[in-house]
Design an enzyme around this catalytic site. Structure first.
Site, PDB file in Angstrom:
ATOM      1  N   GLU A  27       0.873  -1.174   0.000  1.00  0.00           N
ATOM      2  CA  GLU A  27       0.000   0.000   0.000  1.00  0.00           C
ATOM      3  C   GLU A  27       0.911   1.224   0.000  1.00  0.00           C
ATOM      4  O   GLU A  27       1.965   1.222   0.658  1.00  0.00           O
ATOM      5  CB  GLU A  27      -0.925   0.015   1.212  1.00  0.00           C
ATOM      6  CG  GLU A  27      -1.868  -1.181   1.302  1.00  0.00           C
ATOM      7  CD  GLU A  27      -2.754  -1.355   0.099  1.00  0.00           C
ATOM      8  OE1 GLU A  27      -3.094  -0.333  -0.541  1.00  0.00           O
ATOM      9  OE2 GLU A  27      -3.115  -2.504  -0.223  1.00  0.00           O
ATOM     10  N   HIS A 166      -7.683  -3.765   0.068  1.00  0.00           N
ATOM     11  CA  HIS A 166      -6.667  -2.715  -0.018  1.00  0.00           C
ATOM     12  C   HIS A 166      -5.846  -2.612   1.271  1.00  0.00           C
ATOM     13  O   HIS A 166      -5.391  -1.516   1.639  1.00  0.00           O
ATOM     14  CB  HIS A 166      -7.296  -1.365  -0.362  1.00  0.00           C
ATOM     15  CG  HIS A 166      -7.874  -1.325  -1.749  1.00  0.00           C
ATOM     16  ND1 HIS A 166      -7.113  -1.345  -2.895  1.00  0.00           N
ATOM     17  CD2 HIS A 166      -9.163  -1.308  -2.169  1.00  0.00           C
ATOM     18  CE1 HIS A 166      -7.887  -1.310  -3.950  1.00  0.00           C
ATOM     19  NE2 HIS A 166      -9.145  -1.295  -3.539  1.00  0.00           N
ATOM     20  N   ASP A 171      -4.634  -8.599   0.919  1.00  0.00           N
ATOM     21  CA  ASP A 171      -4.561  -8.696  -0.537  1.00  0.00           C
ATOM     22  C   ASP A 171      -3.544  -9.750  -0.963  1.00  0.00           C
ATOM     23  O   ASP A 171      -3.746 -10.450  -1.964  1.00  0.00           O
ATOM     24  CB  ASP A 171      -4.190  -7.336  -1.134  1.00  0.00           C
ATOM     25  CG  ASP A 171      -5.352  -6.353  -1.082  1.00  0.00           C
ATOM     26  OD1 ASP A 171      -6.385  -6.693  -0.472  1.00  0.00           O
ATOM     27  OD2 ASP A 171      -5.222  -5.249  -1.635  1.00  0.00           O
TER      28      ASP A 171
END
Length: 575
Positions: A27, A166, A171
């Site tokens: 991220e 996210h 993920d």
């Protein structure tokens, strides 16, 4: 009985059930490794279908997390306050992935950030093999099965127990299950080893093989090629010095771009447009992309969507962001590819020149209360009658000069502000000002360079061609009006006269780009700057301002090249 020859293990490859995969996800604060930072790393190590380890940590990006990123990921500034910086996390992550094959969904994004961090930290970039589950999915799944190859879509299709949200580890876990589903699928294609898996993604698709005949009739000449669908609609436009070789490459393993492979599946024909010279091909490509807007081209599709910064034509001019250049007495700076760039340039100019920032029209008879900018000394309050048209006109003329000739006052004002902010340790604010200044100066330099050519009614130049002849171009107001090749030994005068006589008639419009888009004029300028080009005829003068923006652009470019990522964030003054 025949003697068998046993292959070596290297020849057989590594069976997929013996490969150690590290499936990871990042991220970040944005999409560019050069401008943004990692906020979270999640990784899962799997072998033979079993999870053998996990790695997860938040990362302090060293900057505020944009609000829309917080909405998307749920990661806030408070959450990363006590988290380690990426330089503290990176050694552990590199150790975790040692000897493994990396897997990520849209791998170029995640791998690009890791490589950028390695470069900034002085580490060698990881040389691990990489598998992209997005690429793999595009090869083995059809549109009837999934509408797209987003991770959430694939997780639902393969009934993943982990739902992408996210967040990096979640993920990564979902990507593990997608990977396992895809490996089962490729088994039907006789893919059983890591080497076969990686080669499978790079191999030509069945559609590429089936449509190789589309390149059969393409000539070996410079020009433009247009991939068209069954209705004749342009899907993709490109250019090449050798049309036949370039178009053939689309049907080989060297063409790996997913969107282009998808386009080939739709294409029914390739239309060649032979051009006299390479410059003509480059210009025709731009014009065709702008006219047909092929959905598989990514650049130059919407030249009409540029914006301009306008110093209005009225008694008390102001700076306005507009999409159209009109035939008026206003001054224009641009073009900008986005309204944000134009806004950055306007803010930079306002820092140097106390122009009014209100939007309504003001006349010498206007009388109303001044805004807070007047009390701050950033506006002379013509709305209250404190300035006459002549007094205010001095500021308007200063702005006009900074836009068209010398941006030095803007550079000096922003540099002084950056130094003050840096001294107060307000580094992020200084970085914002530095970037605004860079946008302003680079745009001014570009416009001045373009205007040096667009102001010339006619220019004729020639460059030597490979066969001993000459490539000749007629340029009018920055627009390519004619292109031709003069054979070796031909007399130049009648040939040039004939080319000029048949050249396109160009009627200039208003503004700095009166006859062509900026990209076309820049193509012409690059050709004029290339080795061996000679001026044949020039109507007018070709010059740029003596104290123009070009001198400051070089200074800014050198400063940016010398900045490390952290220094970019901290807004070091440009020296």
């Amino acid at each position: 009985m025949e003697n068998g020859i046993q292959g070596t293990l290297d020849e057989l490859g590594t069976p997929l059930d013996q490969v150690t995969f590290v499936v990871f996800d990042l991220e970040t604060t944005g999409g560019s490794p050069a401008e943004h930072a990692i906020t979270e790393i999640g990784a899962v190590k799997v072998r033979g279908g079993e999870v053998v380890g996990e790695f997860a940590t938040l990362v302090d990006p060293g900057r505020p997390i944009p609000p829309f990123i917080t909405v998307l990921t749920g990661i806030t500034d408070v959450m990363v306050t006590a988290a380690p910086r990426v330089e503290q996390v990176l050694p552990s992550f590199l150790e975790f992935i040692r000897g493994a094959t990396l897997v990520a969904h849209n791998a170029p994004f995640d791998v690009g950030f890791i490589k950028a961090c390695c470069q900034a930290g002085g580490y060698a970039p990881p040389a691990n093999p990489v598998v992209d589950t997005a690429d793999l999915a595009r090869r083995v799944l059809t549109r009837d099965e999934v509408p797209n190859c987003k991770l959430a879509t694939l997780a639902r299709f393969f009934r993943s127990s982990s739902e992408p949200c996210h967040r990096a580890l979640a993920d990564a876990r979902a990507t593990v299950e997608v990977l396992h589903g895809l490996i089962e699928r490729v088994g039907a294609y006789e893919v059983h080893t890591l080497e076969e898996l990686r080669g499978f993604v790079r191999a030509p698709t069945p559609e590429q093989k089936r449509k190789r005949h589309l390149a059969a009739a393409i000539p070996s000449a410079p020009g433009v090629y247009v991939f068209e669908d069954e209705r004749g609609e342009a899907l993709y436009v490109g250019k090449s010095g050798d049309l036949r070789t370039r178009v053939r490459s689309y049907f080989t393993a060297s063409e790996t771009r997913p969107r282009i492979r998808e386009m080939i599946g739709i294409a029914e024909r390739v239309r060649p447009i032979v051009c006299a010279t390479g410059l003509e091909a480059e210009v025709r490509e731009l014009r065709l992309i702008g006219a047909t807007k092929p959905r598989y081209n990514r650049r130059s599709r919407f030249p009409e969507k540029v914006v301009w910064l306008k110093l209005t034509d009225e008694p008390f001019p102001r700076l306005s962001i507009v999409r159209e250049v009109k035939a008026d007495a206003a001054t224009y700076l641009g073009p900008f590819t986005s309204a944000r760039g134009a806004e950055d340039a306007r803010t930079a100019l306002h820092e140097a020149v106390p122009l009014r920032q209100c939007t309504e029209r003001i006349t010498p008879r206007t009388r109303r209360s001044a805004c807070a900018l007047a009390e701050m000394g950033r506006c002379g309050a013509p709305c209250e009658g404190r300035q006459t048209v002549g007094e205010y006109g001095l500021h308007a003329e200063a702005a006009r000069s900074a836009m068209e000739h010398d941006p030095g006052p803007v550079f000096a004002a922003l540099q002084a502000r950056m130094e003050r902010l840096a001294a107060e340790q307000r580094y992020e604010e200084a970085a914002v000002d530095r970037d605004r200044l860079a946008v302003y100066v680079r745009t001014a330099a570009r416009m001045q360079r373009l205007r040096s050519l667009t102001g010339i009614p006619e220019l004729i130049a020639a460059s030597p061609s490979f066969d001993g002849g000459w490539d000749i171009h007629v340029v009018r107001h920055g627009r390519l009006a004619a292109a031709g090749v003069m054979p070796r030994g031909a007399h130049p005068v009648p040939y040039v006269d004939a080319l000029v006589a048949t050249a396109e008639t160009v009627t200039p419009g208003p503004g700095p780009l009166p006859a062509a888009i900026a990209e076309e004029t820049e193509c012409v300028l690059r050709w004029l700057d290339s080795p061996g080009v000679r001026l044949v005829r020039l109507d007018g003068t070709w010059s740029t301002p003596a104290r123009g923006a070009g001198r400051l652009k070089g200074r800014i470019d050198r400063a940016y090249q010398g900045l490390e990522p952290r220094q970019r964030r901290e807004g070091r003054p440009l020296t």
